[in-house]
Design an enzyme around this catalytic site. Sequence first.
Site, PDB file in Angstrom:
ATOM      1  N   ASP A  36       0.828  -1.216   0.000  1.00 58.88           N
ATOM      2  CA  ASP A  36       0.000   0.000   0.000  1.00 58.88           C
ATOM      3  C   ASP A  36       0.861   1.265   0.000  1.00 58.88           C
ATOM      4  O   ASP A  36       0.645   2.180   0.806  1.00 58.88           O
ATOM      5  CB  ASP A  36      -0.946   0.008   1.211  1.00 58.88           C
ATOM      6  N   GLU A  48     -11.432  -1.128  -3.775  1.00 58.93           N
ATOM      7  CA  GLU A  48     -10.742  -0.503  -2.644  1.00 58.93           C
ATOM      8  C   GLU A  48      -9.553   0.299  -3.151  1.00 58.93           C
ATOM      9  O   GLU A  48      -9.297   0.370  -4.356  1.00 58.93           O
ATOM     10  CB  GLU A  48     -10.278  -1.559  -1.638  1.00 58.93           C
TER      11      GLU A  48
END
Length: 314
Positions: free
Chosen positions: A13, A193
């Site tokens: 991420d 997401e």
Amino acid sequence: MKYNNPIMTERADPWIYKHTDGYYYFTASVPGYQSIELRRAKTINELKDGELLTVWQAHDKGELSSLIWAPEIHYIRGKWYIYFSASNHENERNQRNHHRMFVLENSHENPMNDDWVEKGQVKTLFESFSLDATVFEHKGELFYVWAQQDPRIQGNSNLYLARMKNPWTLENKQILLSIPEYDWEKIGFEVNEAPAVIIRNNKVFITYSGSATDENYAIGLLWADADADLLNGFSWHKSKEPVFVSSEKNQQYGPGHNSFTVSEDGTTDLIVYHARPEKNKVGDPLDNPNRHARIQAFEWDENGFPVFGEPVAN
């Protein structure tokens, strides 16, 4: 500029922000998911060995005690903010309850310190599993994009958009941007997401990730005209096909949860993302730390849309 991929190992991420002080700031999910670390350097290749500080630690108990995921650092109207999601130990594997979104604030000119103030949970219009928030400014207004589960919609998470009153509070209108509807978004889990925003060529582009976080993870694309009402769902369009996927040739699997930055000379747009050097062999891919932070340049086509190509080799 040639970048040394991966730019950071075991950092999923990844988020890179280039500030006006000439520094690149890097943050990402840290294995163990119990802290937020911040790095900075004058070049991207130097981030790996650059200045490093753990700026925040998970609480011993309560809603900020577990699974600290996907921090992002932003500079908004003279202050620094870190957006992230966190869970309660008691609910960390209960899909209906775990994870909410939070924000930290820092008033120093240099954010490399531990004087981060907890501004609390970013509240949406309903309480449920939510994560992966990002913010962007457009035409003088601040917007918030995030992933959240809706009990009325089949699947694990959808994407939502709202205008912000301030960097930790949403206005009372939010729109549903995207749900997992295509086959590529529903492998393993039905997921939309990890939104990321880039504004170019009179359009607002939002990339996002779909499917489970193994080799099936991939990036999709939403867009709206820059002059459109962004809180009108009809302003938004969605690509039916993913725009960035695993590369067997280059042995990079599950590219996703990206961010955007620019090259050192400011002339080239860069996509930052994580990928795995092999397919997930056994168990929950979230427990496998081999998601490495990577970066590469990309181009724009004649219609003003991003062309990411494929994940480059190490």
